[in-house]
Design an enzyme around this catalytic site. Structure first.
Site: not given
Ligand code: APR
Length: 188
Positions: A22-23, A36, A44-46, A129-131
Site C-alpha cells: 500500500d503506497i 485527476n 483508487g490510490v488518490d 493510469s492502470t486503474g
Molecule cells: N497503494 C498502491 N497502489 C494502489 C493503491 C494503494 N493504496 N490503491 C490503488 N492502487 C493502484 C490500483 O490498483 C492501480 O493499479 O493504483 C493503480 C492506479 O489506479 P487508480 O487509483 O484507479 O488511478 P488511475 O487509473 O490513474 O485513475 C485515476 O481515478 O481515483 C481516481 O481521482 C483519481 O480520477 C482519478 C482516476
C-alpha cells in the site's frame, strides 16, 4: 578494486525496487499520487492517499488550481509517513491513438524531475493510469520502467525508486518489465 573516489552512481538496477503493498504506508521521501486534473481527490490510490494524509492535503491541493495530464505538482504529506506527495495526472486510455503513451511517460519524467528539484532521494510510484483510467497494464509498466531507467542513468541524486504494486498480478508485470528492460530481478 573499485576506485572509491569515483562517485559513479550505482546502476539503475540497484536503485529500483518492486514491491507489493500500500503506497500510503511507504516510509519514503515522496509518494506519487495518480490524481485527476482537479487535484481534489477521487477513488483508487488518490482516495487512499487523501484518507491517510488527512484534510490538510486537500486544503493545499485546492491552492494548486488543478493539474494538466502529464504534469506533476508537489504538496506536503501531512499525516502520511512520506514527507511529500507528488500529484500527477495520467492519461485516460482511449485506444492508444491519443498520445496516451507519451502522456504517461511525461507523468514519470515530470514527477522524477520535481523530486530532483526538491532534493528527494527516495520515491514510490503506483501504477499510474492502470486503474480507473484503464491503461493496459503491461504497456503502462513498460513505460514506467523505461522512463525510470532513463532518468536514473542521467541522475545521481535519487537513491531509490520503488514501484508499489497493489496486486500480485501487477507485481509480476513490473518484475517482468524490469527483467526485460533492465535485465535482472530487482525485488525488495
Ligand atoms: N497503494 C498502491 N497502489 C494502489 C493503491 C494503494 N493504496 N490503491 C490503488 N492502487 C493502484 C490500483 O490498483 C492501480 O493499479 O493504483 C493503480 C492506479 O489506479 P487508480 O487509483 O484507479 O488511478 P488511475 O487509473 O490513474 O485513475 C485515476 O481515478 O481515483 C481516481 O481521482 C483519481 O480520477 C482519478 C482516476
Amino acid at each position: 578494486m573499485e576506485n572509491s573516489q569515483s562517485q559513479t552512481p550505482s546502476p539503475a538496477l540497484n536503485r529500483i525496487a518492486v514491491i507489493e503493498g500500500d503506497i500510503t504506508r511507504q516510509r519514503v521521501d515522496a509518494i506519487v499520487n495518480a490524481a485527476n486534473s482537479s487535484l481534489l481527490g477521487g477513488g483508487g490510490v488518490d482516495g487512499a492517499i487523501h484518507r491517510a494524509a488527512g484534510p490538510q492535503l486537500l486544503e493545499e491541493c485546492r491552492q494548486l488550481k488543478g493539474c494538466r495530464t502529464g504534469e506533476a505538482k508537489i504538496t506536503q504529506g501531512y499525516k502520511l509517513p512520506a514527507k511529500w506527495v507528488i500529484h500527477t495526472v495520467g492519461p485516460v486510455w482511449q485506444g492508444g491513438f491519443r498520445n496516451e503513451d507519451e502522456l504517461l511517460a511525461q507523468c514519470y519524467r515530470n514527477s522524477l524531475a520535481l523530486a530532483e528539484l526538491h532534493g528527494i532521494q527516495t520515491i514510490a510510484f503506483p501504477a499510474i493510469s492502470t486503474g480507473a483510467f484503464m491503461f493496459p497494464i503491461q504497456r503502462a509498466t513498460a513505460i514506467a520502467v523505461t522512463e525510470v531507467k532513463q532518468f536514473l542513468e542521467k541522475n545521481t541524486s535519487l537513491e531509490k525508486v520503488i514501484f508499489v504494486c497493489f496486486s500480485s498480478e501487477l507485481l509480476n508485470c513490473y518484475l517482468q518489465a524490469v527483467r526485460e528492460i533492465i535485465g535482472a530481478n530487482s525485488g525488495e
